[in-house]
Design a protein around this motif. Sequence first.
Motif, PDB file in Angstrom:
ATOM      1  N   LEU B   2       0.997  -1.150  -0.120  1.00 51.60           N
ATOM      2  CA  LEU B   2      -0.044  -0.182   0.032  1.00 51.60           C
ATOM      3  C   LEU B   2       0.742   1.223   0.076  1.00 51.60           C
ATOM      4  O   LEU B   2       0.373   2.362  -0.705  1.00 51.60           O
ATOM      5  N   VAL B  21       3.117 -15.624  -2.131  1.00 50.31           N
ATOM      6  CA  VAL B  21       1.844 -16.252  -1.785  1.00 50.31           C
ATOM      7  C   VAL B  21       0.787 -14.921  -1.646  1.00 50.31           C
ATOM      8  O   VAL B  21      -0.260 -15.299  -1.535  1.00 50.31           O
ATOM      9  N   PHE B  22       1.316 -13.627  -1.964  1.00 52.80           N
ATOM     10  CA  PHE B  22       0.415 -12.632  -1.777  1.00 52.80           C
ATOM     11  C   PHE B  22       0.218 -11.806  -3.106  1.00 52.80           C
ATOM     12  O   PHE B  22      -0.489 -10.829  -3.111  1.00 52.80           O
ATOM     13  N   THR B  25      -3.513 -11.070  -3.487  1.00 55.20           N
ATOM     14  CA  THR B  25      -3.883  -9.986  -2.722  1.00 55.20           C
ATOM     15  C   THR B  25      -3.439  -8.781  -2.996  1.00 55.20           C
ATOM     16  O   THR B  25      -4.065  -7.698  -3.059  1.00 55.20           O
ATOM     17  N   ALA B  28      -5.372  -7.490  -5.974  1.00 52.29           N
ATOM     18  CA  ALA B  28      -6.585  -7.206  -5.710  1.00 52.29           C
ATOM     19  C   ALA B  28      -6.652  -5.797  -4.686  1.00 52.29           C
ATOM     20  O   ALA B  28      -7.289  -4.863  -5.105  1.00 52.29           O
ATOM     21  N   MET B  29      -5.497  -5.567  -3.880  1.00 53.42           N
ATOM     22  CA  MET B  29      -5.232  -4.110  -3.382  1.00 53.42           C
ATOM     23  C   MET B  29      -5.046  -3.283  -4.510  1.00 53.42           C
ATOM     24  O   MET B  29      -5.657  -1.930  -4.242  1.00 53.42           O
ATOM     25  N   GLN B  32      -8.312  -2.234  -5.811  1.00 51.23           N
ATOM     26  CA  GLN B  32      -9.133  -1.271  -4.792  1.00 51.23           C
ATOM     27  C   GLN B  32      -8.620   0.020  -4.595  1.00 51.23           C
ATOM     28  O   GLN B  32      -9.402   0.806  -4.426  1.00 51.23           O
TER      29      GLN B  32
END
Lengths: 282, 75
Positions: B2, B21-22, B25, B28-29, B32
């Motif tokens: 972020l 592994v992220f 995520t 998606a972040m 977003q």
Amino acid sequence: MSITAEKVAVNAVMAGCKPQHMPLVVAAVKGIADPRWGYHGPGTSTGGAGVLMIVNGPVARELDVNAGDNLFGPGWRANLTIGRAVRLVMRNVCGSLPGLLDRGTLGHPGKLSYVIAENEAESPWTPLHVERGFRADQSTVTVMAAQGPHQFYNQLSNTAEGVLTTLADDMRISGGIMGQPNYAVILAGEHMLTISGSGFGKAEIRRFLFENTKTSHAHLKRTHRMSGAIQPADETLTRPLVESPDDFLIVAAGGRAGAFSAYVPGWGSKRSSQAVTVAVEK
Amino acid sequence: MLDGILLEKAGVPSASIITDVFELTGRAMAEQWGLPYYKFLMMSHPIANLTETQLDQRAREIAPEIVKLLLQGQG
């Protein structure tokens, strides 16, 4: 991103809320949107935080939010559906879908719903919301990014120091790697009477816990919670569990019978997420 | 991740590094936060328990990719 009243209402209906639950759901959503709560962290972290919601003031009685037996469930519609509504807003509106943005390694049952009320009617102490700057006749919800509840047992002691020594021993090594921003301490009926019978108010409880939950750096290093080689000074150098005694949120709640109480570790660090109290507006 | 997205939105070149592994995520972040094509770097998971030597090796391996991304930019 905007969380509209319409979207909150849709999710509250899906959760099984009644219309009168809506002000409490809205207040809790305002709480997790507060920058101090820091949504990004507890909404996504592998640490798997739930949203512990502690309800105070008249609204708890009006909506029949449970403050007694089976505090953490089951049995009360308000406790189950209000928390579920907030979680549905998090996943359906904010996009915190488990496995995608919400990467909780384990999560916990409180991530489904985690709502309690303080037992103000029987408590000998100042209610949580009054300690946090609200009037006694105001209704509030305090939201805290939280791990699951840890129950502890002490039926032998008849003093505050005795019960709190057991609690402090359980709490000392708990939560995350290096302490948490907040801990909620939930004192149920028997312990509430024993502790208050010794003349302890919430301030005395906080001070006792702060002093008795410190851990030496040497122990943290020996148990691989802190990095680095053990230095001689590490045996006496201590780490407090929280930054300040005020970081313990003391709540009178739970059943009258049974020598059990609980503590709930918060999530992350104080820089990442802090408990926030919001007034419930009708 | 972020922090990198926010820096980039503020006009500061960034190179976010996540462990593999992220990946979903991270994507998606980025979506977003309004940068669906935000480029980021990955290395294998985990890193927290690596020795100093292993961590130095990881840093040496990924350094050229960081330089490349910073010079290339997100465009």
